[in-house]
Write a protein that holds these residues in place. Structure first.
Motif, PDB file in Angstrom:
ATOM      1  N   ILE A  94      10.516   3.336   2.107  1.00  0.00           N
ATOM      2  CA  ILE A  94      11.550   4.131   1.438  1.00  0.00           C
ATOM      3  C   ILE A  94      11.826   5.449   2.141  1.00  0.00           C
ATOM      4  O   ILE A  94      12.674   6.230   1.687  1.00  0.00           O
ATOM      5  CB  ILE A  94      11.218   4.374  -0.049  1.00  0.00           C
ATOM      6  N   GLY A  95      11.125   5.734   3.233  1.00  0.00           N
ATOM      7  CA  GLY A  95      11.421   6.916   4.033  1.00  0.00           C
ATOM      8  C   GLY A  95      10.913   8.229   3.471  1.00  0.00           C
ATOM      9  O   GLY A  95      11.613   9.237   3.547  1.00  0.00           O
ATOM     10  N   VAL A  96       9.711   8.216   2.907  1.00  0.00           N
ATOM     11  CA  VAL A  96       9.085   9.454   2.415  1.00  0.00           C
ATOM     12  C   VAL A  96       7.680   9.543   2.996  1.00  0.00           C
ATOM     13  O   VAL A  96       7.181   8.590   3.590  1.00  0.00           O
ATOM     14  CB  VAL A  96       9.021   9.519   0.863  1.00  0.00           C
ATOM     15  N   THR A  97       7.034  10.678   2.821  1.00  0.00           N
ATOM     16  CA  THR A  97       5.653  10.820   3.280  1.00  0.00           C
ATOM     17  C   THR A  97       4.725  10.053   2.344  1.00  0.00           C
ATOM     18  O   THR A  97       5.053   9.836   1.167  1.00  0.00           O
ATOM     19  CB  THR A  97       5.224  12.290   3.297  1.00  0.00           C
ATOM     20  N   ALA A  99       2.119  11.188   0.950  1.00  0.00           N
ATOM     21  CA  ALA A  99       1.784  12.086  -0.156  1.00  0.00           C
ATOM     22  C   ALA A  99       2.870  12.049  -1.236  1.00  0.00           C
ATOM     23  O   ALA A  99       2.564  12.019  -2.431  1.00  0.00           O
ATOM     24  CB  ALA A  99       1.593  13.508   0.355  1.00  0.00           C
ATOM     25  N   ALA A 100       4.124  12.049  -0.821  1.00  0.00           N
ATOM     26  CA  ALA A 100       5.227  11.987  -1.785  1.00  0.00           C
ATOM     27  C   ALA A 100       5.234  10.648  -2.516  1.00  0.00           C
ATOM     28  O   ALA A 100       5.430  10.595  -3.737  1.00  0.00           O
ATOM     29  CB  ALA A 100       6.560  12.215  -1.082  1.00  0.00           C
ATOM     30  N   ALA A 101       5.001   9.557  -1.778  1.00  0.00           N
ATOM     31  CA  ALA A 101       4.949   8.236  -2.411  1.00  0.00           C
ATOM     32  C   ALA A 101       3.810   8.173  -3.416  1.00  0.00           C
ATOM     33  O   ALA A 101       3.981   7.670  -4.532  1.00  0.00           O
ATOM     34  CB  ALA A 101       4.788   7.144  -1.355  1.00  0.00           C
ATOM     35  N   SER A 102       2.658   8.704  -3.043  1.00  0.00           N
ATOM     36  CA  SER A 102       1.497   8.698  -3.925  1.00  0.00           C
ATOM     37  C   SER A 102       1.765   9.475  -5.214  1.00  0.00           C
ATOM     38  O   SER A 102       1.399   9.041  -6.311  1.00  0.00           O
ATOM     39  CB  SER A 102       0.297   9.286  -3.191  1.00  0.00           C
ATOM     40  N   GLN A 103       2.418  10.617  -5.090  1.00  0.00           N
ATOM     41  CA  GLN A 103       2.737  11.425  -6.266  1.00  0.00           C
ATOM     42  C   GLN A 103       3.677  10.671  -7.209  1.00  0.00           C
ATOM     43  O   GLN A 103       3.480  10.658  -8.428  1.00  0.00           O
ATOM     44  CB  GLN A 103       3.375  12.736  -5.832  1.00  0.00           C
ATOM     45  N   GLN A 104       4.680  10.014  -6.661  1.00  0.00           N
ATOM     46  CA  GLN A 104       5.615   9.258  -7.494  1.00  0.00           C
ATOM     47  C   GLN A 104       4.937   8.029  -8.105  1.00  0.00           C
ATOM     48  O   GLN A 104       5.212   7.666  -9.249  1.00  0.00           O
ATOM     49  CB  GLN A 104       6.849   8.858  -6.679  1.00  0.00           C
ATOM     50  N   SER A 133       0.846  -1.193   0.000  1.00  0.00           N
ATOM     51  CA  SER A 133       0.000   0.000   0.000  1.00  0.00           C
ATOM     52  C   SER A 133       0.885   1.249   0.000  1.00  0.00           C
ATOM     53  O   SER A 133       2.094   1.167   0.214  1.00  0.00           O
ATOM     54  CB  SER A 133      -0.889   0.011   1.245  1.00  0.00           C
ATOM     55  N   VAL A 134       0.264   2.396  -0.195  1.00  0.00           N
ATOM     56  CA  VAL A 134       1.014   3.658  -0.201  1.00  0.00           C
ATOM     57  C   VAL A 134       1.720   3.856   1.135  1.00  0.00           C
ATOM     58  O   VAL A 134       2.899   4.217   1.175  1.00  0.00           O
ATOM     59  CB  VAL A 134       0.090   4.855  -0.510  1.00  0.00           C
ATOM     60  N   SER A 135       1.014   3.614   2.232  1.00  0.00           N
ATOM     61  CA  SER A 135       1.636   3.836   3.544  1.00  0.00           C
ATOM     62  C   SER A 135       2.792   2.860   3.779  1.00  0.00           C
ATOM     63  O   SER A 135       3.828   3.247   4.338  1.00  0.00           O
ATOM     64  CB  SER A 135       0.608   3.736   4.665  1.00  0.00           C
ATOM     65  N   GLU A 136       2.657   1.624   3.351  1.00  0.00           N
ATOM     66  CA  GLU A 136       3.755   0.655   3.483  1.00  0.00           C
ATOM     67  C   GLU A 136       4.946   1.070   2.635  1.00  0.00           C
ATOM     68  O   GLU A 136       6.100   0.978   3.072  1.00  0.00           O
ATOM     69  CB  GLU A 136       3.280  -0.738   3.071  1.00  0.00           C
TER      70      GLU A 136
END
Length: 80
Positions: A30-33, A35-40, A22-25
């Motif tokens: 990888i050590g990002v928020t 929101a940042a993971a979702s954008q990438q 999931s996005v939170s996992e």
């Protein structure tokens, strides 16, 4: 290649190499928020390197296909 333009995208791809997350996992891995993971992830989905599926209220991400996994293996072999 646009997918490899930022380190966070590369880390996301390698995190998804062997697991559906999931996005939170992914964000935690990888050590990002989130929101940042979702954008990438949005960019990686657009490039068809990542696919997603709904699991209840969350969305799980995985590599799009074996070609993406093979690409990551080749990158790792080249760097090593």
């Amino acid at each position: 290649m646009q997918a490899l333009a930022t380190p966070s995208r590369v880390r996301l791809l390698y995190a998804l190499r062997d697991a559906e997350l999931s996005v939170s996992e992914l964000a935690e891995a990888i050590g990002v928020t989130p929101a940042a993971a979702s954008q990438q992830l949005r960019i990686l989905r657009h490039l068809r390197l990542v696919a997603s599926r709904r699991d209840g209220q969350s969305i799980r991400y995985r590599l799009h296909d074996e070609h993406a996994r093979a690409l990551l293996d080749e990158i790792r072999n080249h760097v090593e």
